[in-house]
Design a protein around this motif. Structure first.
Motif, PDB file in Angstrom:
ATOM      1  N   LEU A   1      15.306   3.789  39.885  1.00 13.69           N
ATOM      2  CA  LEU A   1      14.488   4.621  40.759  1.00 13.69           C
ATOM      3  C   LEU A   1      13.517   5.483  39.950  1.00 13.69           C
ATOM      4  CD1 LEU A   1      17.205   5.752  43.333  1.00 13.69           C
ATOM      5  CD2 LEU A   1      15.298   4.191  43.766  1.00 13.69           C
ATOM      6  N   CYS A   2      13.993   5.989  38.821  1.00 12.78           N
ATOM      7  CA  CYS A   2      13.126   6.815  37.975  1.00 12.78           C
ATOM      8  C   CYS A   2      11.991   5.989  37.377  1.00 12.78           C
ATOM      9  CB  CYS A   2      13.945   7.471  36.862  1.00 12.78           C
ATOM     10  SG  CYS A   2      15.043   8.795  37.424  1.00 12.78           S
ATOM     11  N   ASP A   3      12.310   4.799  36.887  1.00 16.60           N
ATOM     12  CA  ASP A   3      11.270   3.938  36.310  1.00 16.60           C
ATOM     13  C   ASP A   3      10.225   3.566  37.361  1.00 16.60           C
ATOM     14  OD1 ASP A   3      12.450   3.987  33.836  1.00 16.60           O
ATOM     15  OD2 ASP A   3      13.549   2.118  34.102  1.00 16.60           O
ATOM     16  N   ASP A   4      10.690   3.267  38.574  1.00 11.24           N
ATOM     17  CA  ASP A   4       9.752   2.946  39.655  1.00 11.24           C
ATOM     18  C   ASP A   4       8.861   4.146  39.985  1.00 11.24           C
ATOM     19  OD1 ASP A   4      10.707   0.391  39.837  1.00 11.24           O
ATOM     20  OD2 ASP A   4      11.930   0.736  41.622  1.00 11.24           O
ATOM     21  N   ALA A   5       9.445   5.336  39.955  1.00  8.74           N
ATOM     22  CA  ALA A   5       8.671   6.536  40.265  1.00  8.74           C
ATOM     23  C   ALA A   5       7.616   6.805  39.201  1.00  8.74           C
ATOM     24  CB  ALA A   5       9.602   7.746  40.404  1.00  8.74           C
ATOM     25  N   VAL A   6       7.952   6.593  37.936  1.00 11.45           N
ATOM     26  CA  VAL A   6       6.976   6.783  36.856  1.00 11.45           C
ATOM     27  C   VAL A   6       5.792   5.836  37.042  1.00 11.45           C
ATOM     28  CG1 VAL A   6       6.592   6.510  34.376  1.00 11.45           C
ATOM     29  CG2 VAL A   6       8.642   7.682  35.186  1.00 11.45           C
ATOM     30  N   ARG A   7       6.084   4.579  37.346  1.00 14.59           N
ATOM     31  CA  ARG A   7       5.006   3.621  37.584  1.00 14.59           C
ATOM     32  C   ARG A   7       4.187   4.017  38.811  1.00 14.59           C
ATOM     33  NH1 ARG A   7       8.903  -0.148  35.695  1.00 14.59           N
ATOM     34  NH2 ARG A   7       9.770  -0.375  37.800  1.00 14.59           N
ATOM     35  N   GLY A   8       4.876   4.493  39.863  1.00 15.08           N
ATOM     36  CA  GLY A   8       4.173   4.898  41.076  1.00 15.08           C
ATOM     37  C   GLY A   8       3.240   6.074  40.848  1.00 15.08           C
ATOM     38  N   VAL A   9       3.659   7.040  40.026  1.00 16.85           N
ATOM     39  CA  VAL A   9       2.794   8.181  39.713  1.00 16.85           C
ATOM     40  C   VAL A   9       1.534   7.700  39.006  1.00 16.85           C
ATOM     41  CG1 VAL A   9       2.584  10.249  38.291  1.00 16.85           C
ATOM     42  CG2 VAL A   9       4.635   9.904  39.664  1.00 16.85           C
ATOM     43  N   ARG A  10       1.713   6.808  38.046  1.00 22.48           N
ATOM     44  CA  ARG A  10       0.559   6.299  37.305  1.00 22.48           C
ATOM     45  C   ARG A  10      -0.426   5.579  38.223  1.00 22.48           C
ATOM     46  NH1 ARG A  10       0.390   1.392  34.831  1.00 22.48           N
ATOM     47  NH2 ARG A  10       2.666   1.299  34.600  1.00 22.48           N
ATOM     48  N   LEU A  11       0.089   4.749  39.129  1.00 16.89           N
ATOM     49  CA  LEU A  11      -0.776   4.015  40.045  1.00 16.89           C
ATOM     50  C   LEU A  11      -1.475   4.954  41.029  1.00 16.89           C
ATOM     51  CD1 LEU A  11       1.525   0.938  40.763  1.00 16.89           C
ATOM     52  CD2 LEU A  11      -0.533   1.003  39.332  1.00 16.89           C
ATOM     53  N   ALA A  12      -0.755   5.978  41.484  1.00 17.07           N
ATOM     54  CA  ALA A  12      -1.369   6.935  42.418  1.00 17.07           C
ATOM     55  C   ALA A  12      -2.494   7.710  41.739  1.00 17.07           C
ATOM     56  CB  ALA A  12      -0.307   7.897  42.955  1.00 17.07           C
ATOM     57  N   LEU A  13      -2.290   8.106  40.485  1.00 20.93           N
ATOM     58  CA  LEU A  13      -3.333   8.834  39.767  1.00 20.93           C
ATOM     59  C   LEU A  13      -4.572   7.964  39.555  1.00 20.93           C
ATOM     60  CD1 LEU A  13      -1.246  10.717  37.046  1.00 20.93           C
ATOM     61  CD2 LEU A  13      -2.241  11.666  39.132  1.00 20.93           C
ATOM     62  N   ALA A  14      -4.347   6.670  39.402  1.00 23.04           N
ATOM     63  CA  ALA A  14      -5.486   5.769  39.216  1.00 23.04           C
ATOM     64  C   ALA A  14      -6.379   5.709  40.456  1.00 23.04           C
ATOM     65  CB  ALA A  14      -4.990   4.363  38.873  1.00 23.04           C
ATOM     66  N   ASP A  15      -5.841   6.062  41.614  1.00 20.96           N
ATOM     67  CA  ASP A  15      -6.614   6.053  42.858  1.00 20.96           C
ATOM     68  C   ASP A  15      -7.347   7.365  43.113  1.00 20.96           C
ATOM     69  OD1 ASP A  15      -5.874   3.458  43.472  1.00 20.96           O
ATOM     70  OD2 ASP A  15      -4.125   4.067  44.649  1.00 20.96           O
ATOM     71  N   ALA A  16      -7.100   8.370  42.276  1.00 18.49           N
ATOM     72  CA  ALA A  16      -7.758   9.670  42.442  1.00 18.49           C
ATOM     73  C   ALA A  16      -8.949   9.778  41.498  1.00 18.49           C
ATOM     74  CB  ALA A  16      -6.765  10.801  42.171  1.00 18.49           C
ATOM     75  N   GLU A  17      -9.885  10.651  41.852  1.00 21.25           N
ATOM     76  CA  GLU A  17     -11.067  10.871  41.035  1.00 21.25           C
ATOM     77  C   GLU A  17     -10.945  12.215  40.319  1.00 21.25           C
ATOM     78  OE1 GLU A  17     -14.537  10.621  43.420  1.00 21.25           O
ATOM     79  OE2 GLU A  17     -14.235   8.512  43.971  1.00 21.25           O
ATOM     80  N   PHE A  18     -11.194  12.202  39.009  1.00 28.23           N
ATOM     81  CA  PHE A  18     -11.077  13.399  38.187  1.00 28.23           C
ATOM     82  C   PHE A  18     -12.363  13.604  37.389  1.00 28.23           C
ATOM     83  CE2 PHE A  18      -6.694  11.868  38.633  1.00 28.23           C
ATOM     84  CZ  PHE A  18      -6.067  13.007  39.122  1.00 28.23           C
ATOM     85  N   SER A  19     -12.649  14.863  37.111  1.00 27.55           N
ATOM     86  CA  SER A  19     -13.741  15.171  36.186  1.00 27.55           C
ATOM     87  C   SER A  19     -13.292  14.995  34.746  1.00 27.55           C
ATOM     88  CB  SER A  19     -14.223  16.615  36.412  1.00 27.55           C
ATOM     89  OG  SER A  19     -14.784  16.760  37.697  1.00 27.55           O
ATOM     90  N   ASP A  20     -12.049  15.329  34.483  1.00 29.11           N
ATOM     91  CA  ASP A  20     -11.480  15.168  33.147  1.00 29.11           C
ATOM     92  C   ASP A  20      -9.982  14.968  33.306  1.00 29.11           C
ATOM     93  OD1 ASP A  20     -10.610  15.201  30.560  1.00 29.11           O
ATOM     94  OD2 ASP A  20     -11.390  17.187  30.063  1.00 29.11           O
ATOM     95  N   SER A  21      -9.523  13.730  33.144  1.00 30.95           N
ATOM     96  CA  SER A  21      -8.121  13.424  33.417  1.00 30.95           C
ATOM     97  C   SER A  21      -7.255  13.389  32.168  1.00 30.95           C
ATOM     98  CB  SER A  21      -8.019  12.058  34.117  1.00 30.95           C
ATOM     99  OG  SER A  21      -8.477  11.028  33.246  1.00 30.95           O
TER     100      SER A  21
END
Length: 401
Positions: free
Chosen positions: A243-263
């Motif tokens: 569950l933890c490994d899946d959550a880490v991957r999910g956080v990374r994928l969710a951040l990829a869908d957001a727009e940042f000025s400096d990530s």
């Protein structure tokens, strides 16, 4: 200080380390300014993620920093610190997080909190933090009631949990609370399109925070007879790790869908450091470069070992150190007191009180896992995806470093 994201400064470039400390000190000073000196004790690593997320979306400008005066925790040095709505939201969230932590310890009757007078005082402090967090959140358009409601529902959910209960049933309140806090950073930054992906990242971050806390505390909870979600639901560590490994991957994928000025810093904290937090909790923290340098395993003094003293690969002997003018007992004691008061023995470099030898503070001696500077290279790669990894310290971000 508490929280699952605890980056060692040795793994951060100078720029990222300055940013990290700016947000940490900014959160502490926002708590002091808005809620009084005592509130500074709720400064925590997870709460400042809110400040980092807000600034990553708006960008860092002159108005987002101010120079703070000397502080003992910075070895009496000045420093640029974050200010603005991100730091204030982080302060409000931190107060409610700390309140939940106190209530949890009261419910578990930990230590002195097993005594009714102490527990009653702790509950009053927690209630005050709830009110202060609500005031701070309201000023930013954030209703902390969703956080307080999650804390209140947690006890009822835990009472219903039995062997076979899905573990995610227990983590839901934490997930809901962190999702709301992460999503509101998009509101403050004026990026409404980021609200949904950041809510998803926050939901999974809350899941990780809950699960990793349960993993780290399971043995101590069993010895103390305290409630633990893994034990109560009969969940094996292998399932918790999945569950933890899946959550880490999910956080990374969710951040990829957001727009940042400096990530850069967001990527380091919520991609690399979350992975390390999981490895640390499950005692699998390792570095892909271990064993790549230095003498091979085994007895370094064994015959034929080229790294043995006198061997062809042995390091040259250290030159003798020149004698130093040592301080006397009384003078050394005064210097020792000064070092302790300024925290240089923890956070800076200092001269030994008696030997006068140059030494590094305890923070610089932390075990970083013999890691290379992978976060420095990956901080320049904000669009990491499902690649083969950047080839650096078990980094799975897929950068071309």
């Amino acid at each position: 200080m508490f929280g699952i994201v605890r980056p060692c400064t040795h793994r951060l470039s100078e720029g990222l380390k300055t940013e990290w400390m700016a947000h940490l000190c900014g959160l502490c000073l926002a708590l002091r300014s808005d809620h009084g000196q005592f509130a500074r004790i709720v400064t925590n690593y997870d709460g400042l993620i809110v400040s980092v997320l807000t600034e990553a979306q708006t960008g860092t400008g002159p108005a987002g920093r101010r120079t703070a005066g000397p502080c003992p925790l910075r070895a009496m040095r000045t420093a640029p610190v974050a200010r603005g709505e991100g730091a204030k939201l982080a302060a409000a969230v931190s107060l409610v997080l700390a309140s939940a932590k106190v209530r949890d310890h009261v419910a578990d009757r930990d230590g002195l909190l097993a005594h009714r007078p102490v527990a009653a005082a702790a509950r009053r402090v927690a209630a005050g933090w709830d009110r202060a967090g609500a005031r701070g959140g309201a000023a930013l358009g954030f209703d902390t009631a969703v956080l307080v409601d999650a804390v209140d529902r947690q006890a009822g959910i835990e009472a219903l949990a039995v062997t076979g209960t899905p573990l995610l049933f227990v983590t839901e309140p934490t997930e809901t609370a962190t999702a709301a806090a992460f999503a509101h950073t998009a509101v403050l930054a004026g990026r409404p399109g980021n609200a949904a992906p950041l809510a998803e990242a926050g939901r999974l971050f809350g899941r990780l925070a809950h699960l990793l806390d349960a993993v780290e505390d399971q043995r101590a909870d069993a010895e103390a007879g305290a409630w633990n979600p893994l034990t109560a639901t009969g969940t094996p560590l292998t399932e918790a790790r999945r569950l933890c490994d899946d959550a880490v991957r999910g956080v990374r994928l969710a951040l990829a869908d957001a727009e940042f000025s400096d990530s850069g810093l967001v990527h380091v904290l919520l991609v690399h450091e979350l992975r390390r937090a999981v490895d640390r909790a499950f005692a699998t923290d390792s570095c892909a470069h271990r064993g790549a340098y230095g003498p091979p395993p085994g007895n370094p003094y064994a015959p034929g070992n080229p790294h043995a003293p006198g061997g062809p690969a042995a390091p040259p002997p250290e030159p003798p150190r020149p004698p130093r003018d040592r301080r006397g007992l009384i003078a050394g004691c005064f210097v020792m007191a000064g070092l302790a008061c300024t925290c240089q023995m923890c956070c800076g470099s200092y001269e030994g009180p008696w030997s006068r030898e140059r030494r590094e503070g305890l923070c610089s001696q932390a075990d970083c896992g013999d890691c290379c500077e992978c976060c420095d290279c990956c901080s320049n790669c904000p669009t990491c995806g499902d690649g083969d990894g950047c080839g650096c310290c078990d980094c799975d971000c897929g950068c071309d470093c």
